[in-house]
Design a protein around this motif. Structure first.
Motif, PDB file in Angstrom:
ATOM      1  N   THR A  31       0.855  -1.180   0.000  1.00  0.00           N
ATOM      2  CA  THR A  31       0.000   0.000   0.000  1.00  0.00           C
ATOM      3  C   THR A  31       0.891   1.230   0.000  1.00  0.00           C
ATOM      4  N   ALA A  32       0.603   2.183  -0.900  1.00  0.00           N
ATOM      5  CA  ALA A  32       1.309   3.457  -0.938  1.00  0.00           C
ATOM      6  C   ALA A  32       0.311   4.523  -0.507  1.00  0.00           C
ATOM      7  N   ARG A  33       0.685   5.316   0.512  1.00  0.00           N
ATOM      8  CA  ARG A  33      -0.213   6.342   1.030  1.00  0.00           C
ATOM      9  C   ARG A  33       0.476   7.689   0.984  1.00  0.00           C
ATOM     10  N   ASP A  34      -0.199   8.657   0.354  1.00  0.00           N
ATOM     11  CA  ASP A  34       0.297  10.020   0.327  1.00  0.00           C
ATOM     12  C   ASP A  34       0.062  10.620   1.708  1.00  0.00           C
ATOM     13  N   ILE A  35       1.108  11.014   2.369  1.00  0.00           N
ATOM     14  CA  ILE A  35       1.000  11.476   3.753  1.00  0.00           C
ATOM     15  C   ILE A  35       0.219  12.787   3.856  1.00  0.00           C
ATOM     16  N   GLU A  36       0.405  13.682   2.921  1.00  0.00           N
ATOM     17  CA  GLU A  36      -0.264  14.985   2.984  1.00  0.00           C
ATOM     18  C   GLU A  36      -1.783  14.864   2.880  1.00  0.00           C
ATOM     19  N   THR A  37      -2.270  14.042   1.943  1.00  0.00           N
ATOM     20  CA  THR A  37      -3.712  13.947   1.703  1.00  0.00           C
ATOM     21  C   THR A  37      -4.367  12.754   2.377  1.00  0.00           C
ATOM     22  N   GLY A  38      -3.584  11.722   2.674  1.00  0.00           N
ATOM     23  CA  GLY A  38      -4.154  10.497   3.227  1.00  0.00           C
ATOM     24  C   GLY A  38      -4.677   9.556   2.156  1.00  0.00           C
ATOM     25  N   VAL A  39      -4.590   9.959   0.885  1.00  0.00           N
ATOM     26  CA  VAL A  39      -5.042   9.112  -0.226  1.00  0.00           C
ATOM     27  C   VAL A  39      -4.091   7.919  -0.334  1.00  0.00           C
ATOM     28  N   ALA A  40      -4.672   6.735  -0.546  1.00  0.00           N
ATOM     29  CA  ALA A  40      -3.856   5.530  -0.626  1.00  0.00           C
ATOM     30  C   ALA A  40      -4.342   4.627  -1.749  1.00  0.00           C
ATOM     31  N   SER A  41      -3.427   3.804  -2.230  1.00  0.00           N
ATOM     32  CA  SER A  41      -3.758   2.782  -3.202  1.00  0.00           C
ATOM     33  C   SER A  41      -2.767   1.645  -3.015  1.00  0.00           C
ATOM     34  N   PHE A  42      -2.978   0.542  -3.726  1.00  0.00           N
ATOM     35  CA  PHE A  42      -2.118  -0.613  -3.509  1.00  0.00           C
ATOM     36  C   PHE A  42      -1.792  -1.310  -4.818  1.00  0.00           C
ATOM     37  N   GLY A  43      -0.809  -2.199  -4.745  1.00  0.00           N
ATOM     38  CA  GLY A  43      -0.410  -3.004  -5.889  1.00  0.00           C
ATOM     39  C   GLY A  43       0.421  -4.174  -5.414  1.00  0.00           C
ATOM     40  N   GLU A  44       0.862  -4.987  -6.355  1.00  0.00           N
ATOM     41  CA  GLU A  44       1.672  -6.157  -6.001  1.00  0.00           C
ATOM     42  C   GLU A  44       3.121  -5.776  -5.728  1.00  0.00           C
ATOM     43  N   THR A  45       3.553  -4.614  -6.238  1.00  0.00           N
ATOM     44  CA  THR A  45       4.912  -4.117  -6.014  1.00  0.00           C
ATOM     45  C   THR A  45       4.833  -2.647  -5.615  1.00  0.00           C
ATOM     46  N   ARG A  46       5.950  -2.115  -5.127  1.00  0.00           N
ATOM     47  CA  ARG A  46       5.983  -0.683  -4.782  1.00  0.00           C
ATOM     48  C   ARG A  46       5.739   0.174  -6.004  1.00  0.00           C
ATOM     49  N   ALA A  47       6.327  -0.209  -7.149  1.00  0.00           N
ATOM     50  CA  ALA A  47       6.144   0.564  -8.379  1.00  0.00           C
ATOM     51  C   ALA A  47       4.675   0.570  -8.798  1.00  0.00           C
ATOM     52  N   GLU A  48       4.014  -0.579  -8.739  1.00  0.00           N
ATOM     53  CA  GLU A  48       2.600  -0.637  -9.107  1.00  0.00           C
ATOM     54  C   GLU A  48       1.754   0.177  -8.133  1.00  0.00           C
ATOM     55  N   ALA A  49       2.072   0.087  -6.848  1.00  0.00           N
ATOM     56  CA  ALA A  49       1.337   0.858  -5.844  1.00  0.00           C
ATOM     57  C   ALA A  49       1.484   2.357  -6.098  1.00  0.00           C
ATOM     58  N   LEU A  50       2.679   2.794  -6.501  1.00  0.00           N
ATOM     59  CA  LEU A  50       2.895   4.215  -6.806  1.00  0.00           C
ATOM     60  C   LEU A  50       2.122   4.644  -8.044  1.00  0.00           C
ATOM     61  N   ARG A  51       2.082   3.797  -9.070  1.00  0.00           N
ATOM     62  CA  ARG A  51       1.301   4.131 -10.272  1.00  0.00           C
ATOM     63  C   ARG A  51      -0.177   4.264  -9.919  1.00  0.00           C
ATOM     64  N   MET A  52      -0.673   3.343  -9.110  1.00  0.00           N
ATOM     65  CA  MET A  52      -2.075   3.391  -8.711  1.00  0.00           C
ATOM     66  C   MET A  52      -2.338   4.607  -7.819  1.00  0.00           C
ATOM     67  N   LEU A  53      -1.382   4.953  -6.960  1.00  0.00           N
ATOM     68  CA  LEU A  53      -1.521   6.132  -6.108  1.00  0.00           C
ATOM     69  C   LEU A  53      -1.566   7.396  -6.962  1.00  0.00           C
ATOM     70  N   ALA A  54      -0.755   7.461  -8.015  1.00  0.00           N
ATOM     71  CA  ALA A  54      -0.778   8.626  -8.899  1.00  0.00           C
ATOM     72  C   ALA A  54      -2.162   8.795  -9.518  1.00  0.00           C
ATOM     73  N   ASP A  55      -2.777   7.689  -9.949  1.00  0.00           N
ATOM     74  CA  ASP A  55      -4.137   7.763 -10.494  1.00  0.00           C
ATOM     75  C   ASP A  55      -5.131   8.226  -9.432  1.00  0.00           C
ATOM     76  N   ALA A  56      -4.987   7.705  -8.222  1.00  0.00           N
ATOM     77  CA  ALA A  56      -5.896   8.071  -7.134  1.00  0.00           C
ATOM     78  C   ALA A  56      -5.747   9.554  -6.786  1.00  0.00           C
ATOM     79  N   LEU A  57      -4.520  10.060  -6.810  1.00  0.00           N
ATOM     80  CA  LEU A  57      -4.297  11.481  -6.521  1.00  0.00           C
ATOM     81  C   LEU A  57      -4.871  12.363  -7.628  1.00  0.00           C
ATOM     82  N   ASP A  58      -4.776  11.919  -8.881  1.00  0.00           N
ATOM     83  CA  ASP A  58      -5.410  12.666  -9.974  1.00  0.00           C
ATOM     84  C   ASP A  58      -6.905  12.787  -9.718  1.00  0.00           C
ATOM     85  N   ALA A  59      -7.525  11.683  -9.330  1.00  0.00           N
ATOM     86  CA  ALA A  59      -8.969  11.709  -9.050  1.00  0.00           C
ATOM     87  C   ALA A  59      -9.263  12.609  -7.847  1.00  0.00           C
TER      88      ALA A  59
END
Length: 86
Positions: free
Chosen positions: A24-52
């Motif tokens: 799970t990758a969680r943006d500390i400032e906003t609290g938005v989080a997402s997950f993936g099978e790897t850190r890289a995938e979790a970061l890509r998913m977090l970027a999409d979640a932050l866009d939303a």
């Protein structure tokens, strides 16, 4: 048991390594989080979640989403919003 790495109270991303192998990758400032099978995938998913979160994502029509995933409102139900989205 989950373990956390790189917690930074000044901002940035916190990674939580779940017991099932997910990351799970969680943006500390906003609290938005997402997950993936790897850190890289979790970061890509977090970027999409932050866009939303910031309203920069593409809007999706309910009909399009239902068609894309083969959802039928009668199957899913119409009880309203899920409790976490109230």
């Amino acid at each position: 048991m989950a373990s956390t790495t790189r917690k930074n109270d000044d901002g940035g991303v916190e990674f939580v390594h779940e017991s099932d192998g997910q990351v799970t990758a969680r943006d500390i400032e906003t609290g938005v989080a997402s997950f993936g099978e790897t850190r890289a995938e979790a970061l890509r998913m977090l970027a999409d979640a932050l866009d939303a979160y910031y309203g920069e994502g593409e809007s999706v029509e309910t009909e399009t989403l239902a068609t894309e995933f083969g959802l039928d409102e009668d199957e899913v139900g119409s009880e309203g919003r899920p409790p976490w989205d109230a």
